[in-house]
Scaffold this motif. Structure first.
Motif, PDB file in Angstrom:
ATOM      1  N   PRO A  46       0.828  -1.204   0.000  1.00 55.84           N
ATOM      2  CA  PRO A  46       0.000   0.000   0.000  1.00 55.84           C
ATOM      3  C   PRO A  46       0.860   1.251   0.000  1.00 55.84           C
ATOM      4  N   LEU A  47       0.310   2.294  -0.542  1.00 56.57           N
ATOM      5  CA  LEU A  47       1.002   3.581  -0.533  1.00 56.57           C
ATOM      6  C   LEU A  47       1.257   4.016   0.906  1.00 56.57           C
ATOM      7  N   SER A  48       2.416   4.565   1.151  1.00 55.93           N
ATOM      8  CA  SER A  48       2.734   5.010   2.505  1.00 55.93           C
ATOM      9  C   SER A  48       1.997   6.306   2.811  1.00 55.93           C
ATOM     10  N   ALA A  49       1.812   6.545   4.101  1.00 56.10           N
ATOM     11  CA  ALA A  49       1.153   7.778   4.522  1.00 56.10           C
ATOM     12  C   ALA A  49       1.971   8.996   4.085  1.00 56.10           C
ATOM     13  N   GLU A  50       3.291   8.846   4.068  1.00 55.48           N
ATOM     14  CA  GLU A  50       4.145   9.962   3.646  1.00 55.48           C
ATOM     15  C   GLU A  50       3.938  10.290   2.168  1.00 55.48           C
ATOM     16  N   ASP A  51       3.847   9.254   1.322  1.00 55.02           N
ATOM     17  CA  ASP A  51       3.626   9.487  -0.109  1.00 55.02           C
ATOM     18  C   ASP A  51       2.284  10.164  -0.350  1.00 55.02           C
ATOM     19  N   ILE A  52       1.262   9.721   0.371  1.00 51.58           N
ATOM     20  CA  ILE A  52      -0.065  10.310   0.196  1.00 51.58           C
ATOM     21  C   ILE A  52      -0.071  11.756   0.662  1.00 51.58           C
ATOM     22  N   ALA A  53       0.551  12.012   1.793  1.00 45.77           N
ATOM     23  CA  ALA A  53       0.575  13.383   2.322  1.00 45.77           C
ATOM     24  C   ALA A  53       1.313  14.328   1.393  1.00 45.77           C
ATOM     25  N   ALA A  54       2.379  13.831   0.738  1.00 45.40           N
ATOM     26  CA  ALA A  54       3.182  14.693  -0.133  1.00 45.40           C
ATOM     27  C   ALA A  54       2.577  14.872  -1.515  1.00 45.40           C
ATOM     28  N   ALA A  55       1.567  14.098  -1.864  1.00 46.73           N
ATOM     29  CA  ALA A  55       1.010  14.140  -3.212  1.00 46.73           C
ATOM     30  C   ALA A  55       0.171  15.398  -3.430  1.00 46.73           C
ATOM     31  N   ASP A  56       0.274  15.929  -4.634  1.00 45.32           N
ATOM     32  CA  ASP A  56      -0.564  17.072  -5.005  1.00 45.32           C
ATOM     33  C   ASP A  56      -1.973  16.634  -5.382  1.00 45.32           C
ATOM     34  N   ALA A  57      -2.124  15.421  -5.895  1.00 43.99           N
ATOM     35  CA  ALA A  57      -3.442  14.927  -6.297  1.00 43.99           C
ATOM     36  C   ALA A  57      -3.385  13.402  -6.387  1.00 43.99           C
ATOM     37  N   VAL A  58      -4.568  12.802  -6.458  1.00 41.97           N
ATOM     38  CA  VAL A  58      -4.717  11.344  -6.492  1.00 41.97           C
ATOM     39  C   VAL A  58      -5.411  10.956  -7.785  1.00 41.97           C
ATOM     40  N   VAL A  59      -4.962   9.858  -8.379  1.00 43.14           N
ATOM     41  CA  VAL A  59      -5.616   9.305  -9.561  1.00 43.14           C
ATOM     42  C   VAL A  59      -6.206   7.949  -9.181  1.00 43.14           C
ATOM     43  N   PHE A  60      -7.513   7.825  -9.289  1.00 38.64           N
ATOM     44  CA  PHE A  60      -8.176   6.538  -9.131  1.00 38.64           C
ATOM     45  C   PHE A  60      -8.509   6.018 -10.522  1.00 38.64           C
ATOM     46  N   ALA A  61      -7.814   4.993 -10.980  1.00 38.73           N
ATOM     47  CA  ALA A  61      -8.103   4.362 -12.274  1.00 38.73           C
ATOM     48  C   ALA A  61      -8.588   2.960 -11.965  1.00 38.73           C
ATOM     49  N   ALA A  62      -9.866   2.835 -11.668  1.00 39.15           N
ATOM     50  CA  ALA A  62     -10.385   1.581 -11.112  1.00 39.15           C
ATOM     51  C   ALA A  62     -11.786   1.301 -11.611  1.00 39.15           C
ATOM     52  N   ASP A  63     -12.046   0.017 -11.827  1.00 36.72           N
ATOM     53  CA  ASP A  63     -13.393  -0.432 -12.171  1.00 36.72           C
ATOM     54  C   ASP A  63     -14.051  -1.142 -11.000  1.00 36.72           C
ATOM     55  N   LEU A  64     -13.339  -1.241  -9.888  1.00 35.61           N
ATOM     56  CA  LEU A  64     -13.873  -1.826  -8.669  1.00 35.61           C
ATOM     57  C   LEU A  64     -13.724  -0.827  -7.538  1.00 35.61           C
ATOM     58  N   GLU A  65     -14.261  -1.166  -6.372  1.00 43.04           N
ATOM     59  CA  GLU A  65     -14.092  -0.297  -5.218  1.00 43.04           C
ATOM     60  C   GLU A  65     -12.608  -0.197  -4.851  1.00 43.04           C
ATOM     61  N   VAL A  66     -12.181   0.978  -4.515  1.00 50.58           N
ATOM     62  CA  VAL A  66     -10.801   1.184  -4.065  1.00 50.58           C
ATOM     63  C   VAL A  66     -10.732   0.892  -2.579  1.00 50.58           C
ATOM     64  N   ARG A  67      -9.896  -0.048  -2.210  1.00 50.13           N
ATOM     65  CA  ARG A  67      -9.805  -0.437  -0.806  1.00 50.13           C
ATOM     66  C   ARG A  67      -9.169   0.687   0.022  1.00 50.13           C
ATOM     67  N   ASP A  68      -9.717   0.892   1.211  1.00 52.35           N
ATOM     68  CA  ASP A  68      -9.191   1.900   2.149  1.00 52.35           C
ATOM     69  C   ASP A  68      -9.106   3.274   1.499  1.00 52.35           C
ATOM     70  N   LYS A  69     -10.172   3.667   0.878  1.00 55.30           N
ATOM     71  CA  LYS A  69     -10.173   4.926   0.137  1.00 55.30           C
ATOM     72  C   LYS A  69     -10.126   6.145   1.056  1.00 55.30           C
ATOM     73  N   ASP A  70     -10.489   5.944   2.318  1.00 54.25           N
ATOM     74  CA  ASP A  70     -10.483   7.069   3.250  1.00 54.25           C
ATOM     75  C   ASP A  70      -9.073   7.590   3.535  1.00 54.25           C
ATOM     76  N   ARG A  71      -8.043   6.838   3.146  1.00 48.60           N
ATOM     77  CA  ARG A  71      -6.663   7.314   3.294  1.00 48.60           C
ATOM     78  C   ARG A  71      -6.431   8.607   2.519  1.00 48.60           C
ATOM     79  N   PHE A  72      -7.217   8.817   1.471  1.00 48.57           N
ATOM     80  CA  PHE A  72      -6.984   9.941   0.570  1.00 48.57           C
ATOM     81  C   PHE A  72      -7.940  11.108   0.838  1.00 48.57           C
TER      82      PHE A  72
END
Length: 504
Positions: A46-72
């Protein structure tokens, strides 16, 4: 800019990783940084909390539910299907960059997330399913169904291949093996007992197919409260003989009952025990009552009718079915029609059951579907070799990978070609796959393993005929693609000789 992304497709085999690779390549071209989490069959850290915090934006490219989506939560994001970055990753990243530029300041975003408001592009709370609230009913049903199918496929593949190996080693009589034959004294020098062990193991895996299908359809609809009634409904479908169709109905029924219960307004004293006690209890009872008392018998009759119809197919009707399923496999290369054809074939395997022996038309249908699914990438790979100038440098590189993807029954290997030239490529690959499906059915090739491509050739009945049908379809696909690429395209006139130019 810095991005994080999550990719996910229904089967978790090809699109998931192709989308991730396309995003990484597009980010490198644009000078961005990106970290991708692939929620596929092979898993991913899984993406680390540090990577998510440092990101300018998120890309969801998914046809199913994204697990643990509340991280973003609180991050600007774009939400697209898994095919979008495969077709045009640059455009997807540009949308993400635009969302990042238009996002509110961090303090405002934090306040918006705390209040439940959406920042630019949306906040990204953890939904019960991948389907957004505004999606149409057709999209919702397809996503729920594909969630169940995606979790079922590994069971189909593992159980089917184990049973096929058992028959190959121990013969069809191995279907009469009993657990006591192995438990009470296993002889490691006996091929028969190895066959019995493989058969019993594969049969045990097969026993989970319908419960897993129903359980994860219910999960997609109602999240975790749907799991218990969904699995119960699938098990009930098996008990009453409703099989695959019963599992589909039970999954949707259990999911909607559980979802309805979770939305009830109840006193605070009961709210804490609703998800772990009340919802599973009541939803399981309602689902069991419906499956055993109301729906079980008609669904069992319908499943029996489908099985009898498949068993009655011979001659021209079987050829027509093979051609139709073949064309469906090629049309969207891993999309809804492709998955419908594949699910139909695997449903036939479950209808026959683990204890079946001998030749069954269901096994022929499975062989036709797999051969037809292998044909598009193989045909396009051949075309890039036969006439290199008809393809770009990138397509020729994709052609090298398409040999392996096609041989492994990963139809998605044809997507880069279809995305670049759909009006020429898609009709050509549909024609090749239709012919392959029809020939495979006409030759009577059979397949008990629902996946594997050429790597499971020893498990194919009439393997030489199977390979012959595949070869014909591959050559036809390559020829059709090259012919269509020549339509409407005039060759450049050769440059005039200097003397001729001067005379002119």
């Amino acid at each position: 800019m810095r991005f994080v992304a999550v990719t996910s497709c229904p089967t978790g085999i090809a699109h998931t990783y192709m989308a991730a690779e396309a995003l990484e390549q597009a980010a490198a071209r644009a000078g961005h940084e990106i970290q991708v989490e692939t929620q596929g069959a092979a898993g991913s850290p899984p993406l680390s909390a540090e990577d998510i915090a440092a990101a300018d934006a998120v890309v969801f490219a998914a046809d199913l539910e994204v697990r643990d989506k509340d991280r973003f939560a609180g991050k600007p994001f774009v939400d697209v299907g898994v095919k979008a970055p495969i077709s045009d990753a640059d455009a997807v990243l540009e949308r993400a960059a635009a969302a990042a530029r238009e996002a509110p300041a961090p303090a405002e975003a934090t306040a918006a997330a705390a209040s439940g408001a959406d920042p630019v592009g949306g906040s990204a709370p953890a939904p019960a399913t991948k389907v957004e609230s505004g999606a149409g009913i057709g999209t919702r049903v397809r996503q729920w169904l594909m969630t169940g199918v995606s979790y079922m496929i590994p069971f189909v593949a593992a159980g089917g291949i184990l049973i096929a190996l058992a028959f190959m080693i121990g013969g069809y009589d191995i279907a009469d093996a009993q657990p006591a034959d192995v438990v009470e004294g296993f002889d490691p020098l006996s091929a028969t007992e190895w066959g019995a062990l493989l058969f019993l193991t594969g049969s045990a895996v097969f026993g989970f197919l319908v419960p897993v299908l129903a359980g994860f359809i219910a999960f997609a609809i109602a999240d975790r409260p749907g799991l218990v009634p969904g699995f119960l409904g699938g098990a009930a479908a098996v008990t009453v003989g409703a099989g695959f169709l019963g599992g589909l109905v039970a999954g949707f029924l259990a999911g909607f009952v559980a979802l309805g219960l979770t939305r009830l307004k109840v006193p605070s004293a009961i709210r804490s025990i609703m998800p772990v006690v009340v919802t599973p209890l009541v939803a399981s009872f309602v689902t069991g009552l419906a499956m055993f008392v109301v729906l079980g018998r008609p669904l069992a009759a319908l499943m029996g009718g489908l099985t009898d119809w498949l068993g009655s197919l011979t001659g021209g009707s079987l050829l027509l079915l093979g051609a139709l399923l073949g064309a469906m496999m090629a049309f969207d290369m891993g999309g809804p029609l492709n998955k419908t054809a594949y699910t139909f074939a695997t449903a036939g395997l479950t209808a026959v059951g683990a204890g079946a022996s001998g030749a069954h038309v269901e096994f022929t249908v499975m062989a036709a579907v797999m051969a037809a699914g292998m044909t598009p990438p193989l045909g396009l790979a051949l075309a890039t070799v036969v006439r290199r100038k008809a393809f770009t440098t990138a397509e020729r590189e994709n052609g090298k990978a398409a040999w392996v993807l096609g041989a492994s029954f990963i139809t998605e290997g044809a997507i880069p070609f279809a995305a670049a030239d759909p009006l020429r490529v898609i009709p050509a690959i549909m024609a090749g796959s239709a012919v392959t499906g029809a020939l495979t059915a006409g030759f009577g090739a059979t397949l008990r393993a629902p996946h594997g491509g050429i790597w499971v050739t020893p498990l194919i009945g009439h393997p030489l005929l199977f390979l012959a049908a595949l070869a014909v379809g591959t050559v036809l696909t390559a020829g059709a693609v090259l012919a269509l690429k020549g339509v409407g395209r005039r060759e450049k006139a050769p440059a005039a000789e200097p003397a001729q130019a001067a005379a002119a």
